[in-house]
Design an enzyme around this catalytic site. Structure first.
Site, mmCIF file in Angstrom:
data_model
loop_
_atom_site.group_PDB
_atom_site.id
_atom_site.type_symbol
_atom_site.label_atom_id
_atom_site.label_comp_id
_atom_site.label_asym_id
_atom_site.label_seq_id
_atom_site.Cartn_x
_atom_site.Cartn_y
_atom_site.Cartn_z
ATOM 1 N N GLU A 62 31.479 20.020 107.939
ATOM 2 C CA GLU A 62 30.381 19.066 107.813
ATOM 3 C C GLU A 62 29.568 19.410 106.572
ATOM 4 O O GLU A 62 29.420 20.583 106.211
ATOM 5 C CB GLU A 62 29.521 19.200 109.069
ATOM 6 C CG GLU A 62 28.224 18.433 109.090
ATOM 7 C CD GLU A 62 27.373 18.772 110.316
ATOM 8 O OE1 GLU A 62 26.630 17.899 110.745
ATOM 9 O OE2 GLU A 62 27.464 19.914 110.835
ATOM 10 N N CYS A 94 30.287 18.597 114.507
ATOM 11 C CA CYS A 94 29.292 19.584 114.934
ATOM 12 C C CYS A 94 28.706 19.297 116.323
ATOM 13 O O CYS A 94 29.362 19.536 117.333
ATOM 14 C CB CYS A 94 28.213 19.672 113.861
ATOM 15 S SG CYS A 94 27.267 21.233 113.889
ATOM 16 N N LYS A 146 28.756 10.414 111.902
ATOM 17 C CA LYS A 146 28.347 11.225 113.048
ATOM 18 C C LYS A 146 27.547 10.400 114.058
ATOM 19 O O LYS A 146 26.591 9.708 113.699
ATOM 20 C CB LYS A 146 27.519 12.414 112.545
ATOM 21 C CG LYS A 146 27.184 13.455 113.603
ATOM 22 C CD LYS A 146 26.444 14.623 112.952
ATOM 23 C CE LYS A 146 26.120 15.731 113.928
ATOM 24 N NZ LYS A 146 25.375 16.829 113.280
#
Length: 284
Positions: free
Chosen positions: A40, A150, A112
């Protein structure tokens, strides 16, 4: 298939970050990897997400993604990396994973879904959540790869949706924020998502001090195949769609689960009209 985990120590120098990715992509290709995954915010990272992230954001046909596509062509390898994508919203950008094939063509892009508004931080102040919650899976040389970022690891329903959509390898590209028990949680969650879904999980992380390092590949039985330490490094590992199929045959949870055939298809909850109450101070 051989894939590579490229653990970076990204900073605010975009050119330096791209140069590091290029070196690791060359190393991975030289070792026979067909795909290399980076963390990321691979192209631009700081300890705390701030207003500089939307300031450096670019469209997916901008210079950063053009460089990533060229990297794939130059080294004959698929490249997956976290970038800061322009969102068309003042003061906010997207935290996006992009995947390019060895021909430089874009295979997928994932924005995300779950932003890290936790541990005293507020990613959503400067990053916009994906407007879509649809799982993003792409096929490459006979293997299905699912993308998550994440904090998404803490939401098992996304991993299940990716698995349902055909993912055999989950690429969990991360910059896992350090803190109490955080390394243990990182390793536990990557293993849990693998076991629950009968998939490989490639957890690719930024190195300390921004993150915890310890990029890891976990097999469909939950066993780590490789784990890096705290320094920037690249590791090449094997994944096998046949192994995924064999584990799912032994543990056919996809066929046996009863709480809905697909994500969101849940039965109505049954709740007692007067649920029993207990004193929270009383011993269990």
């Amino acid at each position: 298939m051989r894939i590579a985990l490229g653990q970076l120590e990204s900073g605010t120098d975009i050119a330096a970050n791209l140069a590091a990715m290029d070196r690791f992509a060359a190393d991975a290709s030289g070792a026979g990897a067909r795909l290399v995954a980076f963390p990321e915010y691979a192209s631009y990272e700081k300890k705390v997400v701030d207003a500089s992230f939307p300031a450096v954001a670019e469209p997916l046909d901008g210079p950063v993604c053009t460089a990533l596509a060229g990297m794939g062509r130059r080294h004959g390898i698929a490249v997956v990396a976290g970038v800061v994508e322009a969102a068309g919203e003042p003061g906010r950008a997207y935290n996006t994973l992009v995947a390019f094939g060895p021909d430089g063509g874009r295979l997928a892009a994932y924005r995300k879904i779950h932003l890290f508004d936790a541990q005293g931080l507020g990613e959503s102040q400067f990053i916009a959540p994906s407007p879509s919650t649809a799982p993003v899976v792409f096929g490459f040389e006979g293997v299905g790869f699912g993308l998550l970022t994440c904090y998404d690891l803490r939401f098992p329903e996304l991993a299940r949706a990716l698995s349902d959509a055909g993912a055999e390898v989950l690429l969990a590209c991360s910059s896992w924020v350090p803190g109490e028990h955080k390394l243990r949680q990182w390793l536990s969650l990557t293993a849990a998502r693998a076991i629950e879904n009968g998939v490989y999980v490639a957890g690719v992380c930024q190195a300390p001090p921004i993150s915890v390092g310890h990029s890891v590949l976990v097999d469909p039985m939950g066993a780590p195949c490789t784990e890096l330490g705290t320094q920037p490094a690249v590791a090449v590992v094997e994944v096998s769609a046949d192994e995924v199929a064999a584990v799912r045959d032994r543990f056919p949870v996809h066929r046996q689960r009863r709480l809905g055939e697909r994500l969101g298809d849940w039965g109505a909850p049954t709740v007692s009209a007067s649920p029993p109450r207990r004193d929270p101070r009383a011993p269990l």
